[in-house]
Write a protein that holds these residues in place. Structure first.
Motif, PDB file in Angstrom:
ATOM      1  N   LEU A  61     -11.230 -26.567  24.027  1.00 14.04           N
ATOM      2  CA  LEU A  61     -11.172 -27.730  24.915  1.00 14.04           C
ATOM      3  C   LEU A  61      -9.724 -28.148  25.168  1.00 14.04           C
ATOM      4  CD1 LEU A  61     -14.133 -29.851  23.481  1.00 14.04           C
ATOM      5  CD2 LEU A  61     -14.117 -28.452  25.558  1.00 14.04           C
ATOM      6  N   LEU A  62      -8.876 -28.009  24.140  1.00 13.73           N
ATOM      7  CA  LEU A  62      -7.457 -28.303  24.321  1.00 13.73           C
ATOM      8  C   LEU A  62      -6.826 -27.346  25.326  1.00 13.73           C
ATOM      9  CD1 LEU A  62      -4.855 -29.797  23.525  1.00 13.73           C
ATOM     10  CD2 LEU A  62      -4.620 -28.185  21.621  1.00 13.73           C
ATOM     11  N   MET A  63      -7.180 -26.075  25.253  1.00 12.98           N
ATOM     12  CA  MET A  63      -6.682 -25.096  26.221  1.00 12.98           C
ATOM     13  C   MET A  63      -7.139 -25.431  27.635  1.00 12.98           C
ATOM     14  SD  MET A  63      -5.139 -22.355  27.180  1.00 12.98           S
ATOM     15  CE  MET A  63      -4.765 -21.118  25.955  1.00 12.98           C
ATOM     16  N   GLU A  64      -8.401 -25.848  27.790  1.00  6.51           N
ATOM     17  CA  GLU A  64      -8.906 -26.238  29.108  1.00  6.51           C
ATOM     18  C   GLU A  64      -8.104 -27.410  29.660  1.00  6.51           C
ATOM     19  OE1 GLU A  64     -11.520 -25.029  31.167  1.00  6.51           O
ATOM     20  OE2 GLU A  64     -11.090 -23.314  29.871  1.00  6.51           O
ATOM     21  N   GLY A  65      -7.775 -28.377  28.798  1.00  2.11           N
ATOM     22  CA  GLY A  65      -6.966 -29.514  29.233  1.00  2.11           C
ATOM     23  C   GLY A  65      -5.571 -29.090  29.664  1.00  2.11           C
ATOM     24  N   MET A  66      -4.964 -28.166  28.912  1.00  4.77           N
ATOM     25  CA  MET A  66      -3.619 -27.696  29.254  1.00  4.77           C
ATOM     26  C   MET A  66      -3.600 -26.974  30.592  1.00  4.77           C
ATOM     27  SD  MET A  66      -1.851 -26.303  25.737  1.00  4.77           S
ATOM     28  CE  MET A  66      -0.426 -25.766  26.685  1.00  4.77           C
ATOM     29  N   THR A  67      -4.569 -26.104  30.832  1.00  5.64           N
ATOM     30  CA  THR A  67      -4.580 -25.333  32.072  1.00  5.64           C
ATOM     31  C   THR A  67      -4.874 -26.199  33.291  1.00  5.64           C
ATOM     32  OG1 THR A  67      -6.896 -24.754  31.615  1.00  5.64           O
ATOM     33  CG2 THR A  67      -5.213 -23.163  30.956  1.00  5.64           C
ATOM     34  N   HIS A  68      -5.538 -27.347  33.101  1.00  4.69           N
ATOM     35  CA  HIS A  68      -5.869 -28.214  34.226  1.00  4.69           C
ATOM     36  C   HIS A  68      -4.757 -29.217  34.545  1.00  4.69           C
ATOM     37  CE1 HIS A  68      -9.957 -26.657  33.834  1.00  4.69           C
ATOM     38  NE2 HIS A  68     -10.187 -27.162  35.029  1.00  4.69           N
ATOM     39  N   PHE A  69      -3.994 -29.644  33.534  1.00  3.16           N
ATOM     40  CA  PHE A  69      -3.029 -30.719  33.745  1.00  3.16           C
ATOM     41  C   PHE A  69      -1.567 -30.289  33.615  1.00  3.16           C
ATOM     42  CE2 PHE A  69      -6.931 -32.819  32.198  1.00  3.16           C
ATOM     43  CZ  PHE A  69      -7.173 -33.657  33.278  1.00  3.16           C
ATOM     44  N   PHE A  70      -1.300 -29.120  33.004  1.00  2.00           N
ATOM     45  CA  PHE A  70       0.074 -28.646  32.853  1.00  2.00           C
ATOM     46  C   PHE A  70       0.191 -27.280  33.519  1.00  2.00           C
ATOM     47  CE2 PHE A  70      -0.951 -31.278  29.151  1.00  2.00           C
ATOM     48  CZ  PHE A  70       0.025 -32.258  29.277  1.00  2.00           C
ATOM     49  N   HIS A  71       1.129 -27.173  34.452  1.00  4.76           N
ATOM     50  CA  HIS A  71       1.211 -25.978  35.294  1.00  4.76           C
ATOM     51  C   HIS A  71       2.479 -25.169  34.997  1.00  4.76           C
ATOM     52  CE1 HIS A  71      -2.064 -27.923  37.397  1.00  4.76           C
ATOM     53  NE2 HIS A  71      -1.309 -28.982  37.633  1.00  4.76           N
TER      54      HIS A  71
END
Length: 314
Positions: free
Chosen positions: A83-93
């Motif tokens: 879930l942390l990885m999903e958050g990173m890929t959606h909000f940090f580019h």
């Protein structure tokens, strides 16, 4: 034909004696067992490296170091990390800036942030891959090495960083490359062969070769400083304080070098080195670089406190 049978029987006899001395049974060394080892999914699909003897022994007697509750908690932690990885890929580019080459329009401070983000993204990506297959093998009763025993943000020297990245591959390199090349007696020379092999093992690209050679170049001062500091034993409080501060500064330098090596290997590439150097050599870049170095210094001090707390807890 009788001569061949004689030598075959002699070979099996010697093999049985060799295995018996080491507490191993000859039944483990069959084609079916070897085929099972080769096709066991948690081992061959990007999973951790486990030796054949350890694998065969755990098929006979499944591991008992982890209880059902511990394995369940291990799986739950993997889900939270996913879930942390999903958050990173959606909000940090970070990776988008790298692929699109937009980093050339950014300041050195922003380029370092992108590099730091890419490094953390890579760590979390491999963390998820390796721990997924380790969780799978633990469910099946086979314990494999942990490849990410320490967080990437809790490593202040290159040696501990590589020991805690792909730990099982590091053990393989130590056994089959580092020790045959001379071990600690020829460390300054063997690291060049080992890191070049690691770069080619990943892919035959110039940016990876550049990353490997830069890492070796930054590794040499650390090896020399460690060999000198091991001979210095601080006894007074002032001496211990100076030694600790020196280690913190050295750790900040090491992290900065690691960031530069990963900038070349995974962000700017060999073709972007000149652009990066020209940006970093400008007068406007000095305050940003000083702030980055100070941040690394404070981070290393926090790492010292974390490890001291761990030692106090036993």
């Amino acid at each position: 034909m009788s001569g061949l049978l004689f030598w075959k029987d002699m070979l099996l006899c010697f093999a049985a004696l060799f295995l018996q001395e080491r507490g191993l049974s000859l039944d483990r060394y069959t084609f079916l067992m070897y085929l099972c080892y080769l096709t066991y999914a948690p081992v061959y699909i990007a999973g951790p490296i486990v030796g054949y003897n350890a694998f065969a022994a755990q098929l006979e007697v499944p591991q008992k170091n982890y209880s059902f509750a511990q394995i369940s908690w291990y799986g739950l932690r993997w889900i939270l990390s996913f879930l942390l990885m999903e958050g990173m890929t959606h909000f940090f580019h970070y990776n988008a800036f790298v692929v699109s080459r937009l980093w050339q329009q950014l300041s050195p401070f922003e380029v370092f942030i992108i590099s730091y983000g890419v490094l953390n993204f890579m760590w979390l990506k491999f963390f998820l891959i390796w721990r997924y297959f380790r969780f799978w093998s633990l469910v099946g009763g086979v314990e494999t090495p942990e490849n990410m025993p320490r967080c990437i943000n809790n490593c202040h020297d290159l040696e501990s960083f590589w020991k805690s990245w792909h730990a099982s591959f590091n053990k393989w390199l130590v056994r089959y490359l580092y020790i045959p090349l001379g071990g600690s007696q020829r460390k300054l020379l063997s690291i060049w062969v080992i890191f070049t092999f690691v770069a080619v093992w990943h892919d035959l690209e110039w940016k990876l070769i550049s990353w490997a050679w830069l890492t070796c170049l930054f590794f040499i001062p650390e090896i020399l400083v460690k060999s000198l500091s091991s001979k210095f034993q601080a006894t007074s409080s002032l001496g211990m304080l100076v030694h600790r501060e020196f280690k913190a500064i050295a750790g900040a330098v090491t992290i900065s070098c690691l960031m530069v090596a990963n900038l070349v290997g995974y962000v700017v590439g060999p073709s972007g080195i000149k652009v990066l150097i020209s940006r970093m050599a400008g007068k406007d870049a000095l305050p940003s670089l000083a702030f980055i170095f100070t941040t690394f210094y404070v981070g290393v001090k926090l790492m010292f406190h974390i490890r001291d707390a761990s030692k106090n807890q036993g």
